[in-house]
Design a protein around this motif. Structure first.
Motif, PDB file in Angstrom:
ATOM      1  N   LYS A 129      -4.801  -4.046  12.276  1.00 46.95           N
ATOM      2  CA  LYS A 129      -3.576  -3.550  12.895  1.00 46.95           C
ATOM      3  C   LYS A 129      -3.929  -2.537  13.981  1.00 46.95           C
ATOM      4  CE  LYS A 129      -0.559  -4.248   8.897  1.00 46.95           C
ATOM      5  NZ  LYS A 129       0.450  -3.640   8.000  1.00 46.95           N
ATOM      6  N   LYS A 132      -2.239   2.769  15.741  1.00 46.41           N
ATOM      7  CA  LYS A 132      -1.039   3.587  15.536  1.00 46.41           C
ATOM      8  C   LYS A 132      -0.539   3.501  14.097  1.00 46.41           C
ATOM      9  CE  LYS A 132       0.657   3.300  20.296  1.00 46.41           C
ATOM     10  NZ  LYS A 132       1.815   2.973  21.154  1.00 46.41           N
ATOM     11  N   TYR A 133      -1.349   2.992  13.182  1.00 50.48           N
ATOM     12  CA  TYR A 133      -0.919   2.755  11.810  1.00 50.48           C
ATOM     13  C   TYR A 133      -2.035   3.128  10.841  1.00 50.48           C
ATOM     14  CZ  TYR A 133       0.071  -0.102   7.633  1.00 50.48           C
ATOM     15  OH  TYR A 133       0.271  -0.535   6.347  1.00 50.48           O
ATOM     16  N   THR A 135      -2.717   3.626   6.313  1.00 52.63           N
ATOM     17  CA  THR A 135      -2.175   3.412   4.983  1.00 52.63           C
ATOM     18  C   THR A 135      -3.084   4.122   3.985  1.00 52.63           C
ATOM     19  OG1 THR A 135      -1.400   1.712   3.420  1.00 52.63           O
ATOM     20  CG2 THR A 135      -3.441   1.255   4.620  1.00 52.63           C
ATOM     21  N   VAL A 174      -1.954  10.248  11.435  1.00 55.44           N
ATOM     22  CA  VAL A 174      -1.935   8.982  12.173  1.00 55.44           C
ATOM     23  C   VAL A 174      -1.878   9.197  13.687  1.00 55.44           C
ATOM     24  CG1 VAL A 174       0.587   8.703  12.067  1.00 55.44           C
ATOM     25  CG2 VAL A 174      -0.886   6.681  12.282  1.00 55.44           C
ATOM     26  N   GLU A 205       2.370   4.503   3.944  1.00 56.62           N
ATOM     27  CA  GLU A 205       2.183   3.969   5.285  1.00 56.62           C
ATOM     28  C   GLU A 205       2.697   5.007   6.274  1.00 56.62           C
ATOM     29  OE1 GLU A 205       3.874   0.092   5.915  1.00 56.62           O
ATOM     30  OE2 GLU A 205       3.406  -0.558   3.881  1.00 56.62           O
ATOM     31  N   TRP A 207       3.029   5.577  10.767  1.00 51.10           N
ATOM     32  CA  TRP A 207       2.829   4.946  12.065  1.00 51.10           C
ATOM     33  C   TRP A 207       3.454   5.787  13.172  1.00 51.10           C
ATOM     34  CZ3 TRP A 207       6.013   3.394   8.169  1.00 51.10           C
ATOM     35  CH2 TRP A 207       7.387   3.364   8.428  1.00 51.10           C
ATOM     36  N   GLU A 209       5.846   5.926  16.118  1.00 52.61           N
ATOM     37  CA  GLU A 209       7.023   5.182  16.557  1.00 52.61           C
ATOM     38  C   GLU A 209       7.139   5.164  18.080  1.00 52.61           C
ATOM     39  OE1 GLU A 209      10.663   3.063  15.563  1.00 52.61           O
ATOM     40  OE2 GLU A 209       8.875   3.603  14.420  1.00 52.61           O
ATOM     41  N   THR A 220       6.590  10.198  14.794  1.00 47.86           N
ATOM     42  CA  THR A 220       5.891   9.425  13.765  1.00 47.86           C
ATOM     43  C   THR A 220       6.789   9.258  12.537  1.00 47.86           C
ATOM     44  OG1 THR A 220       4.874  11.451  12.894  1.00 47.86           O
ATOM     45  CG2 THR A 220       3.623  10.215  14.507  1.00 47.86           C
TER      46      THR A 220
END
Length: 251
Positions: A129, A132-133, A135, A174, A205, A207, A209, A220
């Motif tokens: 991915k 920007k992500y 987990t 992140v 999670e 990320w 935005e 985020t």
């Protein structure tokens, strides 16, 4: 049980612990002065701390990244992450004059947070991915409980502030991967949707935005999910790039 993996040689961990113990004896005013000087020295070296270099350092340190303290050895969630070739366990990093340093002491991550505050976070990067992500997994122990009545053998669920602290941390982490290591929380909000039990492994999670023009701030978002797939808490933050802000204020 502390799973430090091969995070650092025992001598390095011992040296860091000794330095921490000495630091605790120093007057807080002096510590803050040294900290301010530390950041002032780093700002002129900003080109050494780009997101690209941050990411490269993360992946380089992946094999020795912190692997948890409160998680059971056969934790199915961590096993699932570790068995996925796209998942890379990653450390927290912070800029220093010597380059990016691994953060061993944090309010919500690392063995100190697990042992003394009952909050244990293990971060993962999904290389399939965008950057920007992120987990990972989080587990709350007894010391994270909102209420403990020892005489009655009663323990409540995890304190909402602990959940919010984890959300704030992952939302800030992140954005440093893909935007700027100089980001700091400006605004933060959270919704606690369900009680969070102790000694249960949750996943998270987070990320990015959106990012404003000139990179002054990013929005985020993130969430915590229990073992039944239910979203138990969500968070949103506005992260401001302190380096960009300083340059705008100086103009």
């Amino acid at each position: 049980r502390i799973l430090l993996s091969a995070m650092a040689p025992a001598t390095e961990l011992a040296a860091e612990r000794e330095a921490r113990e000495k630091l605790e004896l120093e007057p807080i005013d002096e510590i803050m002065k040294v900290s301010a000087k530390h950041m002032a020295e780093l700002y002129p070296m900003a080109d050494r701390f780009t997101p690209e270099r941050y990411m490269a350092c993360l992946l380089d340190k992946s094999p020795t990244a912190y692997a948890g303290t409160l998680f059971p050895e056969d934790d199915s969630t961590l096993k699932r992450f570790e068995s996925n070739p796209n998942m890379k366990r990653i450390p927290k990093l912070y800029p220093t004059k010597d380059g990016f340093a691994t953060v061993l002491y944090s309010f919500v991550s690392g063995p100190d947070a697990a042992v003394h505050r009952g909050i244990d976070v293990v971060y993962y990067l999904d290389t399939s991915k965008p950057s920007k992500y992120i987990t990972g997994a989080v587990r709350f122990g007894l010391k994270a409980s909102s209420i403990i009545l020892p005489s009655y053998g009663y323990v409540a669920t995890a304190h909402g502030g602990c959940c919010e602290a984890v959300l704030d941390d992952i939302l800030g982490t992140v954005v440093r991967h893909c935007q700027s290591v100089w980001m700091a929380t400006s605004d933060f909000s959270a919704k606690l949707r369900k009680p969070v039990p102790l000694n249960e492994t949750l996943t998270f999670e987070a990320w990015v935005e959106s990012t404003a023009s000139k990179g002054l701030y990013s929005v985020t978002k993130g969430k915590l999910v229990n073992s039944r797939g239910e979203v138990v808490a969500t968070g949103e933050a506005k992260m401001v790039d302190t380096l960009v802000l300083a340059s705008l204020m100086a103009a």
